[in-house]
Scaffold this motif. Structure first.
Motif, PDB file in Angstrom:
ATOM      1  N   HIS A 143       2.919 -16.097  -7.324  1.00  0.00           N
ATOM      2  CA  HIS A 143       1.509 -16.171  -7.731  1.00  0.00           C
ATOM      3  C   HIS A 143       1.281 -15.121  -8.804  1.00  0.00           C
ATOM      4  O   HIS A 143       1.453 -13.929  -8.572  1.00  0.00           O
ATOM      5  CB  HIS A 143       0.590 -15.926  -6.531  1.00  0.00           C
ATOM      6  CG  HIS A 143      -0.809 -16.426  -6.738  1.00  0.00           C
ATOM      7  ND1 HIS A 143      -1.602 -15.991  -7.782  1.00  0.00           N
ATOM      8  CD2 HIS A 143      -1.559 -17.325  -6.044  1.00  0.00           C
ATOM      9  CE1 HIS A 143      -2.782 -16.603  -7.719  1.00  0.00           C
ATOM     10  NE2 HIS A 143      -2.770 -17.422  -6.685  1.00  0.00           N
ATOM     11  N   LEU A 144       0.873 -15.569 -10.000  1.00  0.00           N
ATOM     12  CA  LEU A 144       0.712 -14.654 -11.127  1.00  0.00           C
ATOM     13  C   LEU A 144      -0.667 -14.009 -11.182  1.00  0.00           C
ATOM     14  O   LEU A 144      -0.810 -12.919 -11.724  1.00  0.00           O
ATOM     15  CB  LEU A 144       0.983 -15.391 -12.446  1.00  0.00           C
ATOM     16  CG  LEU A 144       2.347 -16.082 -12.560  1.00  0.00           C
ATOM     17  CD1 LEU A 144       2.496 -16.712 -13.933  1.00  0.00           C
ATOM     18  CD2 LEU A 144       3.466 -15.099 -12.298  1.00  0.00           C
ATOM     19  N   GLY A 145      -1.698 -14.701 -10.676  1.00  0.00           N
ATOM     20  CA  GLY A 145      -3.038 -14.120 -10.613  1.00  0.00           C
ATOM     21  C   GLY A 145      -3.634 -13.770 -11.960  1.00  0.00           C
ATOM     22  O   GLY A 145      -4.285 -12.728 -12.108  1.00  0.00           O
ATOM     23  N   VAL A 146      -3.478 -14.650 -12.971  1.00  0.00           N
ATOM     24  CA  VAL A 146      -3.968 -14.304 -14.313  1.00  0.00           C
ATOM     25  C   VAL A 146      -5.491 -14.350 -14.422  1.00  0.00           C
ATOM     26  O   VAL A 146      -6.080 -13.668 -15.252  1.00  0.00           O
ATOM     27  CB  VAL A 146      -3.342 -15.210 -15.399  1.00  0.00           C
ATOM     28  CG1 VAL A 146      -1.842 -15.061 -15.422  1.00  0.00           C
ATOM     29  CG2 VAL A 146      -3.742 -16.670 -15.185  1.00  0.00           C
ATOM     30  N   GLY A 147      -6.164 -15.167 -13.620  1.00  0.00           N
ATOM     31  CA  GLY A 147      -7.623 -15.208 -13.648  1.00  0.00           C
ATOM     32  C   GLY A 147      -8.185 -15.867 -14.889  1.00  0.00           C
ATOM     33  O   GLY A 147      -7.493 -16.580 -15.624  1.00  0.00           O
ATOM     34  N   SER A 148      -9.459 -15.606 -15.141  1.00  0.00           N
ATOM     35  CA  SER A 148     -10.165 -16.276 -16.225  1.00  0.00           C
ATOM     36  C   SER A 148     -10.058 -15.481 -17.521  1.00  0.00           C
ATOM     37  O   SER A 148      -9.457 -14.405 -17.576  1.00  0.00           O
ATOM     38  CB  SER A 148     -11.633 -16.474 -15.852  1.00  0.00           C
ATOM     39  OG  SER A 148     -12.250 -15.219 -15.620  1.00  0.00           O
ATOM     40  N   GLY A 149     -10.677 -16.023 -18.571  1.00  0.00           N
ATOM     41  CA  GLY A 149     -10.655 -15.413 -19.891  1.00  0.00           C
ATOM     42  C   GLY A 149     -10.806 -16.484 -20.942  1.00  0.00           C
ATOM     43  O   GLY A 149     -10.918 -17.666 -20.624  1.00  0.00           O
ATOM     44  N   SER A 150     -10.808 -16.091 -22.203  1.00  0.00           N
ATOM     45  CA  SER A 150     -10.847 -17.082 -23.272  1.00  0.00           C
ATOM     46  C   SER A 150      -9.556 -17.899 -23.240  1.00  0.00           C
ATOM     47  O   SER A 150      -8.580 -17.536 -22.566  1.00  0.00           O
ATOM     48  CB  SER A 150     -10.986 -16.395 -24.628  1.00  0.00           C
ATOM     49  OG  SER A 150      -9.787 -15.712 -24.955  1.00  0.00           O
ATOM     50  N   HIS A 151      -9.550 -19.000 -23.989  1.00  0.00           N
ATOM     51  CA  HIS A 151      -8.334 -19.823 -24.024  1.00  0.00           C
ATOM     52  C   HIS A 151      -7.137 -19.004 -24.475  1.00  0.00           C
ATOM     53  O   HIS A 151      -6.040 -19.104 -23.906  1.00  0.00           O
ATOM     54  CB  HIS A 151      -8.541 -21.023 -24.956  1.00  0.00           C
ATOM     55  CG  HIS A 151      -9.445 -22.067 -24.393  1.00  0.00           C
ATOM     56  ND1 HIS A 151      -9.061 -22.921 -23.391  1.00  0.00           N
ATOM     57  CD2 HIS A 151     -10.726 -22.393 -24.681  1.00  0.00           C
ATOM     58  CE1 HIS A 151     -10.067 -23.733 -23.081  1.00  0.00           C
ATOM     59  NE2 HIS A 151     -11.086 -23.426 -23.858  1.00  0.00           N
ATOM     60  N   ALA A 152      -7.319 -18.193 -25.511  1.00  0.00           N
ATOM     61  CA  ALA A 152      -6.214 -17.394 -26.030  1.00  0.00           C
ATOM     62  C   ALA A 152      -5.764 -16.352 -25.007  1.00  0.00           C
ATOM     63  O   ALA A 152      -4.563 -16.173 -24.763  1.00  0.00           O
ATOM     64  CB  ALA A 152      -6.623 -16.717 -27.335  1.00  0.00           C
ATOM     65  N   GLN A 177      -6.163 -16.309 -21.715  1.00  0.00           N
ATOM     66  CA  GLN A 177      -5.569 -16.914 -20.528  1.00  0.00           C
ATOM     67  C   GLN A 177      -4.161 -17.427 -20.820  1.00  0.00           C
ATOM     68  O   GLN A 177      -3.219 -17.189 -20.054  1.00  0.00           O
ATOM     69  CB  GLN A 177      -6.463 -18.050 -20.040  1.00  0.00           C
ATOM     70  CG  GLN A 177      -6.189 -18.508 -18.636  1.00  0.00           C
ATOM     71  CD  GLN A 177      -7.237 -19.495 -18.173  1.00  0.00           C
ATOM     72  OE1 GLN A 177      -7.341 -20.582 -18.727  1.00  0.00           O
ATOM     73  NE2 GLN A 177      -8.011 -19.135 -17.165  1.00  0.00           N
ATOM     74  N   THR A 178      -4.014 -18.125 -21.945  1.00  0.00           N
ATOM     75  CA  THR A 178      -2.703 -18.659 -22.311  1.00  0.00           C
ATOM     76  C   THR A 178      -1.696 -17.529 -22.522  1.00  0.00           C
ATOM     77  O   THR A 178      -0.541 -17.606 -22.073  1.00  0.00           O
ATOM     78  CB  THR A 178      -2.810 -19.523 -23.585  1.00  0.00           C
ATOM     79  OG1 THR A 178      -3.780 -20.558 -23.373  1.00  0.00           O
ATOM     80  CG2 THR A 178      -1.473 -20.155 -23.936  1.00  0.00           C
ATOM     81  N   ALA A 179      -2.137 -16.478 -23.194  1.00  0.00           N
ATOM     82  CA  ALA A 179      -1.243 -15.349 -23.471  1.00  0.00           C
ATOM     83  C   ALA A 179      -0.799 -14.656 -22.186  1.00  0.00           C
ATOM     84  O   ALA A 179       0.381 -14.307 -22.030  1.00  0.00           O
ATOM     85  CB  ALA A 179      -1.929 -14.351 -24.395  1.00  0.00           C
ATOM     86  N   ARG A 180      -1.721 -14.448 -21.257  1.00  0.00           N
ATOM     87  CA  ARG A 180      -1.366 -13.792 -19.991  1.00  0.00           C
ATOM     88  C   ARG A 180      -0.352 -14.620 -19.212  1.00  0.00           C
ATOM     89  O   ARG A 180       0.613 -14.081 -18.650  1.00  0.00           O
ATOM     90  CB  ARG A 180      -2.619 -13.582 -19.142  1.00  0.00           C
ATOM     91  CG  ARG A 180      -3.547 -12.491 -19.647  1.00  0.00           C
ATOM     92  CD  ARG A 180      -4.713 -12.322 -18.703  1.00  0.00           C
ATOM     93  NE  ARG A 180      -5.767 -11.515 -19.298  1.00  0.00           N
ATOM     94  CZ  ARG A 180      -7.064 -11.767 -19.189  1.00  0.00           C
ATOM     95  NH1 ARG A 180      -7.470 -12.827 -18.514  1.00  0.00           N
ATOM     96  NH2 ARG A 180      -7.953 -10.977 -19.750  1.00  0.00           N
ATOM     97  N   VAL A 181      -0.576 -15.917 -19.172  1.00  0.00           N
ATOM     98  CA  VAL A 181       0.364 -16.790 -18.461  1.00  0.00           C
ATOM     99  C   VAL A 181       1.738 -16.725 -19.113  1.00  0.00           C
ATOM    100  O   VAL A 181       2.774 -16.629 -18.427  1.00  0.00           O
ATOM    101  CB  VAL A 181      -0.152 -18.242 -18.427  1.00  0.00           C
ATOM    102  CG1 VAL A 181       0.898 -19.164 -17.817  1.00  0.00           C
ATOM    103  CG2 VAL A 181      -1.448 -18.339 -17.625  1.00  0.00           C
ATOM    104  N   MET A 182       1.786 -16.749 -20.434  1.00  0.00           N
ATOM    105  CA  MET A 182       3.065 -16.705 -21.134  1.00  0.00           C
ATOM    106  C   MET A 182       3.814 -15.401 -20.844  1.00  0.00           C
ATOM    107  O   MET A 182       5.023 -15.418 -20.574  1.00  0.00           O
ATOM    108  CB  MET A 182       2.841 -16.856 -22.638  1.00  0.00           C
ATOM    109  CG  MET A 182       2.398 -18.248 -23.058  1.00  0.00           C
ATOM    110  SD  MET A 182       2.129 -18.409 -24.844  1.00  0.00           S
ATOM    111  CE  MET A 182       3.829 -18.266 -25.436  1.00  0.00           C
TER     112      MET A 182
END
Length: 375
Positions: free
Chosen positions: A61-70, A72-77
């Motif tokens: 479970h990475l738990g990146v949470g919310s944010g702008s599209h950029a 959120q995508t960056a945190r997941v990457m």
């Protein structure tokens, strides 16, 4: 054993991954792990779905949470790069069109890991939708493109993608629906809400184009009010939508609208119990367009387009836009008995997860007739 990593991030993903995970487990030819990015982190929007669908808890479970599209995508990457380096999967399986889908695909292709995209080829032809961008980019770099319907195959071929990458396997989300419907119908959802079967409507709204503009949102809610004057309308309110309703000052008038019931988001089984017995569904969700088609329930899609045209061509769905008068007119026709009759598309039969598991085995060279062995 060669390992498949399933990436999920938002509630539409869970219904698609559950049947694939189950089929791989039952066949026993591959190992697998489930990675939850945490794109949806509210319990009702995420965790309860694992229980409802009979899925094991996520392995990671990475738990990146919310944010702008950029953001959120960056945190997941950033987080997935660490996971892929540690787990060394033979295949990364992504589903749908959320930010986590594209993020996982980008990391995997940069690391030389094959990607399977489940629900490939869907197109709204509206690049203002973030989901459309996610779909197109993911399809370009995926090794295996698993489509739900023939129109999706045609879209991919039209875009120049090789036919040997494409497999029409059917709609995996329908596996979850058919497998859970009997259990869902035993829940006391309708009595608890004071509802009777086929005597109420259901609404879901969450897309930015519908809820971020107060004028558009106000018009949609006024159309709901019209329908609520004829029968109860149950509106499970997405957290994003609830926030926008409050910000636009529409909350007080909604609370005073007779017949309109705003409720919290529901778990998968609760919501299936509600939608499967509805007279009419309003939505901007792609998944509900598909589910109502299989359930034979009239659906009004309050968008200007759909990436699931088969639900219009064959199913019970009508795309009615966001103009209140048009929505009201379409709803009135249905409630007056002039509803559209549809049929279930090919391969939406509850066995798509099994077909996908076989494709993965063949791709990785462990099935009975390997299609392409990937090292």
């Amino acid at each position: 054993m060669k390992k498949v990593l399933h990436i999920v991030g938002a509630r539409p993903n869970f219904m698609k991954v559950a049947p694939i995970h189950r089929a791989i487990s039952e066949r026993g030819a591959l190992s697998q792990k489930l990675v939850h990015t945490g794109q949806h982190y509210d319990v009702k929007m995420s965790d309860v779905f694992f229980t409802d669908l009979g899925m094991p808890a996520p392995d990671i479970h990475l738990g990146v949470g919310s944010g702008s599209h950029a953001e959120q995508t960056a945190r997941v990457m950033l987080e997935l790069e660490k996971v892929f380096a540690s787990e060394k999967p033979a295949l990364v399986s992504v589903v749908g069109d959320v930010n986590s889908t594209l993020a996982a695909a980008l990391v995997a292709v940069k690391m030389g890991i094959p990607i399977s995209h489940v629900e490939a080829g869907l197109r709204s032809f509206d690049n203002s939708m973030p989901e459309e961008v996610n779909r197109i980019l993911t399809d370009r770099i995926a090794e295996l493109l698993l489509t739900p319907s023939a129109d999706a195959d045609a879209n991919l071929i039209r875009e120049g993608l090789e036919a040997n990458r494409i497999r029409m396997v059917g709609n995996v989300m329908i596996d979850s629906l058919l497998g859970a419907r009997e259990k869902a119908l035993k829940l006391p959802v309708l009595p608890e809400l004071g509802l009777h079967p086929h005597a109420y409507a259901v609404c879901t709204l969450h897309r930015a184009s519908n809820v971020d503009d107060p004028k558009v949102l106000g018009g949609l809610l006024s159309a709901l009010g019209h329908v609520a004057s004829r029968m109860p309308v149950v509106f499970p309110v997405h957290p994003r939508t609830r926030k926008r309703i409050a910000e636009s000052g529409l909350g007080a008038s909604l609370e005073r609208t007779p017949g309109l019931r705003l409720v919290d988001p529901m778990g998968y089984l609760e919501f299936l119990a509600l939608t499967s017995q509805a007279r009419l569904v309003f939505t901007d969700s792609g998944g509900l367009q598909e589910e109502t088609t299989v359930l034979g329930i009239p659906c009004l899609t309050v968008r200007e387009n759909t990436e699931r045209p088969i639900t219009v061509d064959l199913g019970t769905n009508l795309v009615v836009g966001t103009e209140p008068a048009r929505i009201q007119q379409a709803a009135d026709r249905i409630l007056d008995g002039y509803e559209k009759k549809g049929r279930v598309p090919p391969l939406w039969d509850g066995h798509t997860g099994e077909r996908i598991a076989r494709e993965y085995e063949q791709l990785l060279g462990v099935g009975e007739s390997p299609r392409l062995a990937v090292m």
